[in-house]
Design an enzyme around this catalytic site. Sequence first.
Site, mmCIF file in Angstrom:
data_model
loop_
_atom_site.group_PDB
_atom_site.id
_atom_site.type_symbol
_atom_site.label_atom_id
_atom_site.label_comp_id
_atom_site.label_asym_id
_atom_site.label_seq_id
_atom_site.Cartn_x
_atom_site.Cartn_y
_atom_site.Cartn_z
ATOM 1 N N GLU A 120 28.877 35.736 44.360
ATOM 2 C CA GLU A 120 28.704 34.282 44.456
ATOM 3 C C GLU A 120 28.173 33.831 45.803
ATOM 4 O O GLU A 120 28.486 34.422 46.842
ATOM 5 C CB GLU A 120 30.049 33.572 44.233
ATOM 6 C CG GLU A 120 30.657 33.779 42.878
ATOM 7 C CD GLU A 120 31.963 33.009 42.691
ATOM 8 O OE1 GLU A 120 32.518 33.065 41.578
ATOM 9 O OE2 GLU A 120 32.415 32.341 43.655
ATOM 10 N N HIS A 128 39.761 43.951 50.683
ATOM 11 C CA HIS A 128 39.573 42.494 50.604
ATOM 12 C C HIS A 128 40.261 41.732 51.731
ATOM 13 O O HIS A 128 41.007 40.795 51.510
ATOM 14 C CB HIS A 128 40.052 41.970 49.248
ATOM 15 C CG HIS A 128 39.251 42.466 48.096
ATOM 16 N ND1 HIS A 128 39.372 41.947 46.826
ATOM 17 C CD2 HIS A 128 38.313 43.450 48.012
ATOM 18 C CE1 HIS A 128 38.548 42.588 46.011
ATOM 19 N NE2 HIS A 128 37.893 43.499 46.719
ATOM 20 N N GLN A 148 38.787 49.452 53.478
ATOM 21 C CA GLN A 148 37.931 48.395 54.010
ATOM 22 C C GLN A 148 38.451 47.831 55.328
ATOM 23 O O GLN A 148 37.878 46.887 55.865
ATOM 24 C CB GLN A 148 37.812 47.269 52.975
ATOM 25 C CG GLN A 148 37.143 47.690 51.681
ATOM 26 C CD GLN A 148 37.171 46.608 50.619
ATOM 27 O OE1 GLN A 148 37.424 45.444 50.891
ATOM 28 N NE2 GLN A 148 36.918 46.998 49.374
ATOM 29 N N TYR A 185 37.482 45.075 36.692
ATOM 30 C CA TYR A 185 36.940 46.428 36.664
ATOM 31 C C TYR A 185 37.464 47.250 35.491
ATOM 32 O O TYR A 185 36.824 48.214 35.075
ATOM 33 C CB TYR A 185 37.242 47.153 37.982
ATOM 34 C CG TYR A 185 36.326 46.736 39.104
ATOM 35 C CD1 TYR A 185 35.011 47.164 39.153
ATOM 36 C CD2 TYR A 185 36.774 45.886 40.108
ATOM 37 C CE1 TYR A 185 34.163 46.780 40.171
ATOM 38 C CE2 TYR A 185 35.930 45.487 41.139
ATOM 39 C CZ TYR A 185 34.628 45.937 41.163
ATOM 40 O OH TYR A 185 33.787 45.541 42.174
ATOM 41 N N TYR A 211 37.903 27.312 44.163
ATOM 42 C CA TYR A 211 36.720 28.013 43.664
ATOM 43 C C TYR A 211 37.017 28.946 42.486
ATOM 44 O O TYR A 211 36.134 29.640 42.017
ATOM 45 C CB TYR A 211 36.018 28.724 44.829
ATOM 46 C CG TYR A 211 35.352 27.704 45.718
ATOM 47 C CD1 TYR A 211 34.002 27.416 45.599
ATOM 48 C CD2 TYR A 211 36.097 26.957 46.630
ATOM 49 C CE1 TYR A 211 33.401 26.423 46.370
ATOM 50 C CE2 TYR A 211 35.509 25.972 47.402
ATOM 51 C CZ TYR A 211 34.157 25.709 47.265
ATOM 52 O OH TYR A 211 33.573 24.718 48.021
#
Length: 388
Positions: free
Chosen positions: A261, A169, A102, A282, A271
């Site tokens: 979310e 991430h 990513q 997962y 949060y």
Amino acid sequence: MKTIAIATASLFALASCSAYSDASAQGSPGTQAATDRIADGNPFDTEALATFAEPWAMTFLPDGRLLVTEQAGTMKIVEMVGAGDARTAPVSGIPTVDYGGQGGLGDVMPHPDFADNGMLYISYVEAGDGDTRGAVVARGLLSCDAADACDWQNPEIIWRQDKTTGRGHFGHRLAFDDDGYLWITSGERQKFEPAQQLENNMGAMIRLNADGSVPADNPFYSQAGSTAEIWSYGHRNPLGIAIDANGNLWTHEMGPAHGDELNRIERGANYGYPRVSNGDHYDGREIPDHHANDGFNKPEAWWYPAISPAGFVIYQGDRFPGWQNTGLIGGLSSKAIIQVSLDPAGSEELDRYDMGERIRELEEGPDGFVYVLEDGENGRLLRLTPAE
């Protein structure tokens, strides 16, 4: 495994939404198609303007030209030259990025006073010692000797994410608010617990001055052992950030296995991830759901099955009156644009528009039309105009 097909913080029920039965919600995480609210007909026509290699972000400059980042480390400047056509040229001076998974070149954002100072901000992933890496945010001057000859000059890194192993991430979405503060989304790098640890800057919303210094009114500025740049924490992988007309900061983030979310960001709030989530790990391990009085900010809206949100714009134009002051979220696995209401008293999904391709990014253009980047090797730049 959760068995709710689609929900909001208030668990709204919509007559037009076909609820999944318990049986239909079973299966391997990520395999259930998010198709419960596909609109009957899209209220827009679609023009394909250009194609990019793994486009990740875009932003409009005051002169109407568009900058597009490509994940492998290139940036293009785009000039609209006619109906359904655009001319692209590379922007030189972009640093080498740590590309893979990513990671790579990320967001791009002009300074609020770009027309006067030419300052352009970008985010990207850089390598560290050993097998580590992390996101950074840098600013520099965008100099264009001609419409197709632009160079990003004198770069200065003003923020670094704590480095760790892995290639996921990073977050690293950018926004400026009306007071000139720079906001950065920082993912928890698939390490879970750092999102609950204030001594690092992963899994957090970051608030900085435009030069990278830390505002003295940040909630943890004077708290010993905490990272002063953090505004909120307990986030997983926030890949969308936008500010509404009332100055409220909104983000969306990918849940673990489902539980994506939509959040309204509040000062100093936690949060919950990975202590609570409306999705599960997962590997099948359950995560406790958000519930009242658990000490964590619950999402304003959430999705099960996953929509895989990426890119976020709050529409303010007049070309699409029905979209004014609502959020448009790009969907990767859902291959859709998801329209959401942004009411702090209770947000919900309003409509879902089937795009047939993974959607990475959205922006409102100066012409009031909506511009969309598809994901992948041949991701198209699309312009959405009101249906004839």
